[in-house]
Design a protein around this motif. Structure first.
Motif, short mmCIF file in Angstrom:
data_model
loop_
_atom_site.label_atom_id
_atom_site.label_comp_id
_atom_site.label_asym_id
_atom_site.label_seq_id
_atom_site.Cartn_x
_atom_site.Cartn_y
_atom_site.Cartn_z
N UNK A 140 0.90 -1.29 0.00
CA UNK A 140 -0.11 -0.09 -0.13
C UNK A 140 0.79 1.07 -0.11
N UNK A 141 1.92 1.30 0.99
CA UNK A 141 2.86 2.45 1.04
C UNK A 141 3.59 2.61 -0.25
N UNK A 142 3.78 1.62 -1.06
CA UNK A 142 4.58 1.76 -2.15
C UNK A 142 3.82 2.30 -3.23
N UNK A 143 2.39 1.93 -3.53
CA UNK A 143 1.73 2.13 -4.50
C UNK A 143 0.60 2.97 -4.29
N UNK A 144 0.34 3.17 -3.18
CA UNK A 144 -1.12 4.29 -3.12
C UNK A 144 -0.38 5.73 -2.57
N UNK A 145 -0.88 6.62 -3.28
CA UNK A 145 -0.77 7.81 -2.89
C UNK A 145 -1.46 8.42 -1.65
N UNK A 146 -2.76 8.25 -1.82
CA UNK A 146 -3.81 8.85 -0.74
C UNK A 146 -4.78 7.78 -0.23
N UNK A 147 -5.20 7.81 0.85
CA UNK A 147 -6.37 6.83 1.34
C UNK A 147 -7.20 7.76 1.99
N UNK A 148 -8.52 7.51 1.34
CA UNK A 148 -9.56 8.49 1.59
C UNK A 148 -11.04 7.71 1.94
N UNK A 149 -11.61 8.36 2.96
CA UNK A 149 -12.92 7.60 3.08
C UNK A 149 -13.85 7.90 1.96
N UNK A 150 -14.65 6.92 1.94
CA UNK A 150 -15.76 7.20 0.76
C UNK A 150 -17.17 7.04 1.11
#
Length: 407
Positions: A373-383
């Protein structure tokens, strides 16, 4: 001697405040932080009249009770029921609900099966599965993180690691829900979970048998101990059962809780992105901050004292790990999630001889996923709004709508 909820009903000891609260109320289980805070404010212990038990939520006393297996035993059940007084719903776990010397024998077998070498051999598999799943979710963008990530990842990697020839995610999760809800009172949560027993228990029992397990997995390694005469064939099956009951649901909770923490604290996720070496620290902080196993009981084997409080023989003590892990006197800024926090000593995996025997496996799975996740995902947001799932022992999410955005 009065029996209540399957255990000895005690009177409040001198110096202990009675607190009219139900620790197993669904609203408290879904949002326990204020309950944790008030429990700590009551002192070393609080007396819970509804169940005629003691509860502890400060770090020092909770650790003392939870770690002292001679004064406070597990063999009489880690829930409200006292196995010396009532027969449990299924044969007790011969590792979680056992004391030395028997526990020493069974834990040795389980610990060898889950050795550092065996887990290290799975690292590449875990990392490949994590990268594939994260890529799939990035392509989707928005998804329901409990079912599509927190459940999906362990369901891909855990059954093959055990050696299950056939897997059924729903039955495995339903069985875990039965095991953990069974430690509570006869409430709606317990009854709803146990209603699935007729379907789930025979399937679990069958798939713990030797011939159902592939060579090279943890399950067959446990049966090798039976071949060597260290445990019986029946005991080997029971140890595989313990692995299945505790090895999936708690990992699901840990993953979901970690995602919730990171989505709730974007600056901390940015810090993790800047220094991916903090992945393990971030997971340990998730455990401290959210305590996936929120409470387990111990039983006083004989009369004793803790923090100058007299505790009668047979008393059930609810050790509220979630409250202890948020104790401000032990953890500065305890109510803040910090990926760089030094969390050594947290109680989320237990402590003493009953510390979680599979904790290194859980760490390996979740660290592989967080690295991807850290390597590939720039932002984690609630939907959407997260929804917590009440459970008599597990603090986990029921719904977690998220969006993954690439760098």
């Amino acid at each position: 001697m009065e029996i209540h909820e399957g255990h000895i009903a005690i009177a409040p000891p001198p110096g202990v405040t009675a607190w009219d609260v139900d620790p197993y109320d669904a609203e408290i289980l879904a949002d326990p932080v204020e309950y944790y805070r008030e429990l700590r404010a009551k002192g070393a212990f609080a007396y819970i009249p509804k169940y005629a038990i003691l509860a502890c939520g400060r770090y020092a006393e909770t650790r003392e009770v939870f770690a002292d297996n001679e004064r406070f035993v597990s063999s009489r059940g880690v829930g409200l029921q006292d196995f010396q007084l009532q027969e449990p719903w299924r044969p007790p776990s011969i590792i979680l609900e056992a004391d030395p010397p028997y526990h020493t024998k069974t834990r040795t077998v389980m610990a060898r099966a889950l050795s550092a070498g065996a887990i290290a051999g799975l690292k590449d598999q875990f990392e490949r599965a994590a990268e594939t799943l994260v890529d799939e979710l990035l392509e989707k963008g928005s998804f329901e993180a409990v079912t599509e990530l927190a459940e999906a990842f362990p369901a891909r990697v855990f059954p093959p690691a055990v050696g299950l020839a056939e897997t059924d995610r729903r039955r495995l999760l339903d069985y875990a829900a039965m095991v953990f809800n069974a430690v509570g009172p006869d409430n709606e949560l317990r009854r709803a979970a146990m209603a699935k027993a007729a379907d789930v228990v025979p399937w679990i029992t069958e798939h713990c048998k030797r011939y159902r397990l592939k060579p090279g997995g943890f399950g067959r390694a446990i049966y090798e101990a039976a071949d060597a005469g260290e445990v019986t064939e029946t005991e080997a099956g029971m140890l595989v059962r313990s692995l299945l009951s505790a090895g999936l649901d708690t990992t699901v909770a840990g993953i979901g809780n970690a995602l919730w923490c990171l989505a709730s604290n974007p600056k901390e996720y940015e810090a993790l992105k800047r220094d991916p070496a903090l992945v393990r620290a971030a997971f340990e902080e998730t455990l401290r901050f959210t305590s996936p196993v929120h409470s387990f009981c111990r039983t006083a084997q004989h009369g004793t004292t803790v923090a100058a409080i007299p505790i009668p023989a047979g008393a059930k003590i609810l050790c509220v790990l979630g409250a202890a892990n948020l104790d401000e006197s032990h953890w500065p800024d305890a109510d803040r999630f910090k990926v760089a926090r030094r969390t050594a000593g947290h109680l989320a995996f237990g402590t003493g001889i009953h510390g979680c025997v599979g904790q290194q496996l859980a760490r390996a799975e979740i660290e592989a996923l967080l690295k991807a996740i850290v390597a590939k995902v720039g932002h984690i947001e609630f939907n959407g709004d997260p929804v917590w799932r009440p459970n008599n022992a597990i603090h986990a999410l029921d719904k977690l709508p998220l969006v993954f955005r690439a760098d």
